[in-house]
Design a protein around this motif. Structure first.
Motif, PDB file in Angstrom:
ATOM      1  N   ILE A 186       1.542 159.083 101.138  1.00  0.00           N
ATOM      2  CA  ILE A 186       0.242 158.947 101.998  1.00  0.00           C
ATOM      3  C   ILE A 186      -0.739 159.976 101.271  1.00  0.00           C
ATOM      4  CG2 ILE A 186       0.908 158.300 104.190  1.00  0.00           C
ATOM      5  CD1 ILE A 186       0.746 161.990 103.122  1.00  0.00           C
ATOM      6  N   LYS A 187      -0.601 160.193  99.789  1.00  0.00           N
ATOM      7  CA  LYS A 187      -1.563 160.995  99.124  1.00  0.00           C
ATOM      8  C   LYS A 187      -2.906 160.228  99.204  1.00  0.00           C
ATOM      9  CE  LYS A 187      -0.357 158.894  94.591  1.00  0.00           C
ATOM     10  NZ  LYS A 187       0.919 158.585  93.838  1.00  0.00           N
ATOM     11  N   ALA A 188      -3.828 161.082  98.543  1.00  0.00           N
ATOM     12  CA  ALA A 188      -5.361 160.380  98.677  1.00  0.00           C
ATOM     13  C   ALA A 188      -5.734 159.943  99.990  1.00  0.00           C
ATOM     14  CB  ALA A 188      -5.699 159.793  97.542  1.00  0.00           C
TER      15      ALA A 188
ATOM     16  N   ALA B  87      -4.044 158.636 102.202  1.00  0.00           N
ATOM     17  CA  ALA B  87      -3.434 157.394 102.444  1.00  0.00           C
ATOM     18  C   ALA B  87      -4.194 156.449 101.696  1.00  0.00           C
ATOM     19  CB  ALA B  87      -3.092 157.213 103.923  1.00  0.00           C
ATOM     20  N   TYR B  88      -4.040 156.549 100.318  1.00  0.00           N
ATOM     21  CA  TYR B  88      -4.842 155.402  99.384  1.00  0.00           C
ATOM     22  C   TYR B  88      -5.880 154.890  99.985  1.00  0.00           C
ATOM     23  CZ  TYR B  88      -0.354 155.227  96.965  1.00  0.00           C
ATOM     24  OH  TYR B  88       1.019 155.617  95.981  1.00  0.00           O
ATOM     25  N   GLY B  89      -6.820 155.787 100.821  1.00  0.00           N
ATOM     26  CA  GLY B  89      -8.201 155.335 101.371  1.00  0.00           C
ATOM     27  C   GLY B  89      -7.887 154.785 102.767  1.00  0.00           C
TER      28      GLY B  89
ATOM     29  N   LEU C  98      16.289 166.527  93.648  1.00  0.00           N
ATOM     30  CA  LEU C  98      16.239 166.240  92.222  1.00  0.00           C
ATOM     31  C   LEU C  98      15.341 164.906  92.111  1.00  0.00           C
ATOM     32  CD1 LEU C  98      16.579 167.041  89.376  1.00  0.00           C
ATOM     33  CD2 LEU C  98      18.505 165.398  89.443  1.00  0.00           C
ATOM     34  N   TRP C  99      14.211 165.152  91.625  1.00  0.00           N
ATOM     35  CA  TRP C  99      13.319 163.852  91.570  1.00  0.00           C
ATOM     36  C   TRP C  99      12.586 163.808  90.005  1.00  0.00           C
ATOM     37  CZ3 TRP C  99       7.827 162.946  91.902  1.00  0.00           C
ATOM     38  CH2 TRP C  99       7.435 164.375  91.919  1.00  0.00           C
ATOM     39  N   SER C 100      12.201 162.687  89.954  1.00  0.00           N
ATOM     40  CA  SER C 100      11.265 162.106  88.683  1.00  0.00           C
ATOM     41  C   SER C 100      10.562 160.940  89.106  1.00  0.00           C
ATOM     42  CB  SER C 100      12.440 161.934  87.618  1.00  0.00           C
ATOM     43  OG  SER C 100      11.748 161.806  86.592  1.00  0.00           O
ATOM     44  N   HIS C 101       9.709 160.382  88.177  1.00  0.00           N
ATOM     45  CA  HIS C 101       8.704 159.336  88.498  1.00  0.00           C
ATOM     46  C   HIS C 101       8.733 158.606  87.269  1.00  0.00           C
ATOM     47  CE1 HIS C 101       5.687 157.678  90.728  1.00  0.00           C
ATOM     48  NE2 HIS C 101       4.598 157.954  89.926  1.00  0.00           N
ATOM     49  N   LEU C 102       8.758 157.136  87.564  1.00  0.00           N
ATOM     50  CA  LEU C 102       8.862 156.297  86.623  1.00  0.00           C
ATOM     51  C   LEU C 102       7.427 155.651  86.095  1.00  0.00           C
ATOM     52  CD1 LEU C 102      11.509 154.012  88.597  1.00  0.00           C
ATOM     53  CD2 LEU C 102      11.821 155.448  86.329  1.00  0.00           C
TER      54      LEU C 102
ATOM     55  N   ASN D 218       9.521 154.283  93.101  1.00  0.00           N
ATOM     56  CA  ASN D 218       8.253 154.104  93.493  1.00  0.00           C
ATOM     57  C   ASN D 218       8.237 152.653  94.259  1.00  0.00           C
ATOM     58  OD1 ASN D 218       8.403 152.690  91.094  1.00  0.00           O
ATOM     59  ND2 ASN D 218       6.862 153.550  90.261  1.00  0.00           N
ATOM     60  N   THR D 219       7.099 152.071  94.520  1.00  0.00           N
ATOM     61  CA  THR D 219       7.278 150.718  95.292  1.00  0.00           C
ATOM     62  C   THR D 219       7.911 149.698  94.107  1.00  0.00           C
ATOM     63  OG1 THR D 219       5.312 151.022  96.423  1.00  0.00           O
ATOM     64  CG2 THR D 219       5.731 148.868  95.868  1.00  0.00           C
ATOM     65  N   ALA D 220       7.524 149.685  92.875  1.00  0.00           N
ATOM     66  CA  ALA D 220       8.041 148.459  91.943  1.00  0.00           C
ATOM     67  C   ALA D 220       9.544 148.512  92.077  1.00  0.00           C
ATOM     68  CB  ALA D 220       7.251 149.091  90.652  1.00  0.00           C
TER      69      ALA D 220
ATOM     70  N   THR E 216      13.514 156.490  98.502  1.00  0.00           N
ATOM     71  CA  THR E 216      12.509 155.983  97.862  1.00  0.00           C
ATOM     72  C   THR E 216      11.231 156.356  98.241  1.00  0.00           C
ATOM     73  OG1 THR E 216      12.389 153.963  99.248  1.00  0.00           O
ATOM     74  CG2 THR E 216      14.082 153.879  97.546  1.00  0.00           C
ATOM     75  N   ARG E 217      10.263 156.228  97.285  1.00  0.00           N
ATOM     76  CA  ARG E 217       8.925 156.581  97.653  1.00  0.00           C
ATOM     77  C   ARG E 217       7.893 155.640  97.485  1.00  0.00           C
ATOM     78  NH1 ARG E 217      10.666 160.116  93.200  1.00  0.00           N
ATOM     79  NH2 ARG E 217       8.944 159.235  92.147  1.00  0.00           N
ATOM     80  N   PRO E 218       7.844 154.657  98.131  1.00  0.00           N
ATOM     81  CA  PRO E 218       6.868 153.745  98.124  1.00  0.00           C
ATOM     82  C   PRO E 218       5.296 154.009  98.736  1.00  0.00           C
ATOM     83  CG  PRO E 218       8.182 152.917  99.915  1.00  0.00           C
ATOM     84  CD  PRO E 218       8.649 154.229  99.560  1.00  0.00           C
ATOM     85  N   GLY E 219       4.310 153.702  97.751  1.00  0.00           N
ATOM     86  CA  GLY E 219       3.126 153.887  98.167  1.00  0.00           C
ATOM     87  C   GLY E 219       2.454 152.579  98.430  1.00  0.00           C
ATOM     88  N   ILE E 220       2.303 152.040  97.498  1.00  0.00           N
ATOM     89  CA  ILE E 220       1.095 150.935  97.260  1.00  0.00           C
ATOM     90  C   ILE E 220       1.801 149.622  98.046  1.00  0.00           C
ATOM     91  CG2 ILE E 220       2.023 149.697  95.208  1.00  0.00           C
ATOM     92  CD1 ILE E 220      -1.475 149.899  96.000  1.00  0.00           C
ATOM     93  N   GLY E 221       3.153 149.725  98.278  1.00  0.00           N
ATOM     94  CA  GLY E 221       3.909 148.633  99.138  1.00  0.00           C
ATOM     95  C   GLY E 221       3.670 148.992 100.612  1.00  0.00           C
TER      96      GLY E 221
ATOM     97  N   SER F  33      -5.471 148.032  91.844  1.00  0.00           N
ATOM     98  CA  SER F  33      -5.919 148.002  93.435  1.00  0.00           C
ATOM     99  C   SER F  33      -5.961 149.444  93.991  1.00  0.00           C
ATOM    100  CB  SER F  33      -5.098 147.188  94.099  1.00  0.00           C
ATOM    101  OG  SER F  33      -3.468 147.690  94.237  1.00  0.00           O
ATOM    102  N   TYR F  34      -4.995 150.073  93.401  1.00  0.00           N
ATOM    103  CA  TYR F  34      -5.095 151.854  93.957  1.00  0.00           C
ATOM    104  C   TYR F  34      -6.458 152.364  93.734  1.00  0.00           C
ATOM    105  CZ  TYR F  34      -0.029 151.430  92.559  1.00  0.00           C
ATOM    106  OH  TYR F  34       1.287 150.940  92.295  1.00  0.00           O
ATOM    107  N   GLU F  35      -7.136 151.998  92.757  1.00  0.00           N
ATOM    108  CA  GLU F  35      -8.465 152.950  92.539  1.00  0.00           C
ATOM    109  C   GLU F  35      -9.351 152.088  93.407  1.00  0.00           C
ATOM    110  OE1 GLU F  35     -10.027 152.782  88.526  1.00  0.00           O
ATOM    111  OE2 GLU F  35     -11.150 154.704  88.934  1.00  0.00           O
TER     112      GLU F  35
HETATM  113  C1  LIG Z   1       1.779 157.767  94.139  1.00  0.00           C
HETATM  114  C2  LIG Z   1       3.434 158.247  94.034  1.00  0.00           C
HETATM  115  C3  LIG Z   1       4.377 157.260  94.571  1.00  0.00           C
HETATM  116  C4  LIG Z   1       4.172 155.979  94.953  1.00  0.00           C
HETATM  117  O1  LIG Z   1       3.828 155.147  93.865  1.00  0.00           O
HETATM  118  P1  LIG Z   1       3.421 153.661  94.297  1.00  0.00           P
HETATM  119  O2  LIG Z   1       3.491 153.111  92.846  1.00  0.00           O
HETATM  120  O3  LIG Z   1       2.293 153.730  95.114  1.00  0.00           O
HETATM  121  O4  LIG Z   1       4.539 152.869  94.967  1.00  0.00           O
HETATM  122  C5  LIG Z   1       5.562 157.802  94.081  1.00  0.00           C
HETATM  123  N1  LIG Z   1       5.789 158.835  93.745  1.00  0.00           N
HETATM  124  C6  LIG Z   1       5.159 159.888  93.278  1.00  0.00           C
HETATM  125  C7  LIG Z   1       5.428 161.108  92.610  1.00  0.00           C
HETATM  126  C8  LIG Z   1       3.664 159.559  93.196  1.00  0.00           C
HETATM  127  O5  LIG Z   1       2.805 160.272  92.788  1.00  0.00           O
END
Ligand SMILES: *Cc1c(COP(=O)(O)O)cnc(C)c1O
Length: 452
Positions: free
Chosen positions: A62-64, A66-68, A194-198, A241-243, A256-261, A416-418
């Protein structure tokens, strides 16, 4: 009164209808967020990760704001849909969630962006908010704050598995492990995660990107094994992430950390339509036309004369501009205009007496407004000043309903995020299906004037 001067919305009460009228009076454009769609999207994401008993939790990102879409209403809808974590980049939003009464009994919160020198790490620790550490300086700052608070900080170690942004590299990881063990032994830090981002998980059809994601997954496994060997066993490993939540079940791990989904979109249109994944866009952006007039052929439209009317037509003014977050890059040019290129502007659904018509931004988007070419005479089309038009919404079918934020992203050469996150707060934001989606205690946390 024309066909479009009445609203399509189903209000939950007479007060909801009055709130809508008040918002229209306050501003000629409105953001309408369907909280039932947000809840259902989260339900779907939970289902895709195996359900509530699968051992994989789901975080609503729900950053920013919650994507607006609005921080608190969105967070509550995500919880109603089964999220047990919320995640934000900035500390202020994490703290705002706790201030709104979303306590540690309801969900864990993770925050991953801060400058340790000035960030309110003490407040995060006191509010039981999990903190990401992606550098030695950050870890030291967290340790100091924990000491001052007299209680340990819950830390998630962020590693750079190939994204090239935040996090420890494999080279620097040994030093981190040694220091983390010390801080843990001193009772200052609990190594929770422990985490990372794709970087490219949203391109499952591009072999080079699939290979890059595979390499990131392998690197993550190496980090994970090193943490285990150092005796620092993190309980919660997370990467998707969502993908990856949608397409890579093998890396759902513990969280899992979905945002856009959550907002009802896929990460990249190349992945398909939201409906392919059982997701529904939650936001609609609409406006009321502020002026409609007839114009002759060859008339320049807006700054720079980048669009000359190809024939006699009517134009309509949409009273939203780049100061509202409408991208200037979604301006529309035609070959007759000063740029001599055909570049379709952002799409807007206009209701006519012959059904919905997609009209395009003609010429440059201005600060507070842009112009539509109605491609016909307003009188014949039954289009008039005050009519409500839709810039984007759930997008039932290719333009049959309305355009989507993906369509605007294409016109503006962005994602779409932007499109969502650029929308400014001067546009009233209203919530549809709030009483249906939220328990009564949560409903009471919303601004009553925002409930439709
Ligand atoms: C924004 C963000 C996500 C979500 O990414 P989506 O592509 O919107 O699912 C997950 N993890 C981190 C660290 C992020 O910054």
């Amino acid at each position: 009164m024309t066909i479009t001067s009445t609203s399509q919305w189903e209000f939950s009460s007479p007060q909801g209808k009055a709130n809508y009228a008040a918002a229209c009076r306050r501003y000629p454009g409105q953001i309408i967020v369907d909280l039932a769609a947000l809840r259902d999207n989260m339900r779907r994401l939970v289902e895709l990760t195996g359900g509530p008993d699968s051992g994989t939790a789901v975080m609503g990102v729900i950053k920013a704001d919650a994507y607006g879409h609005g921080l608190i209403p969105t967070a509550l809808a995500a919880l109603a849909g089964g999220a047990t974590w919320l995640g934000s980049a900035q500390t202020r939003e994490a703290l705002a969630l706790r201030r709104a009464g979303i306590g540690p009994d309801r969900c864990r919160i993770l925050v991953w962006m801060f400058n340790g020198g000035t960030a309110p790490l003490d407040e995060l620790i006191e509010q039981d908010i999990d903190i990401s550490a992606g550098s030695m300086a950050a870890l030291e700052d967290i340790g100091r704050a924990a000491q001052a608070c007299g209680r340990p900080a819950r830390v998630h170690v962020e590693v750079d598995s190939g994204f090239g942004r935040n996090g420890f590299t494999e080279e620097g990881f040994g030093g981190l492990l040694a220091r983390l063990s010390q801080l843990r032994d001193q009772g200052l830090v609990e190594p929770i995660g422990l985490w990372s981002h794709l970087a490219v998980a949203d391109s499952p059809d591009t072999p080079a990107f699939v290979a890059a994601t595979d390499q990131q997954i392998a690197a993550f496994a190496r980090f994970s094994a090193r943490m285990d060997s150092a005796g620092l066993h993190p309980q919660i490993r997370h990467l998707a992430n969502t993908a990856a939540t949608l397409t890579r079940p093998e890396i759902h791990f513990d969280l899992t950390r979905p945002g856009i989904g959550l907002y009802g979109y896929e990460a990249d249109p190349a992945m398909g339509q939201p409906a392919d994944y059982g997701l529904k866009p939650a936001m609609t952006l609409q406006a009321q036309l502020s002026m409609v007039k007839d114009i002759e052929e060859g008339h320049g439209i807006s700054y720079g004369r980048t669009y000359l009317t190809p024939q006699a037509t009517s134009t309509a003014i949409v009273p939203l501009g780049y100061a509202d977050g409408i991208h200037r890059s979604a301006s529309g040019f035609d070959r007759a205009g000063a740029r001599h290129v055909d570049k379709p502007g952002g799409p807007v659904r206009v209701m006519t007496n012959a059904g919905p018509r997609i009209c395009r931004v003609a010429g440059r988007v201005c600060m507070d407004q842009f112009v539509l070419d109605l491609q016909g005479k307003a009188r014949d089309l039954g289009v008039a000043e005050g009519d409500t038009v839709v810039l984007f919404g759930p997008g039932r079918g290719a333009y049959q309903g309305e355009p989507t934020a993906d369509d605007w992203a294409r016109s503006a050469d962005t994602i779409s995020y932007e499109i969502f996150t650029c929308l400014r707060n001067r546009i009233p934001r209203l919530y549809l299906n709030a009483p249906a989606a939220l328990p009564a205690d949560d409903l009471a946390k919303l601004d009553p004037a925002s409930i439709l």
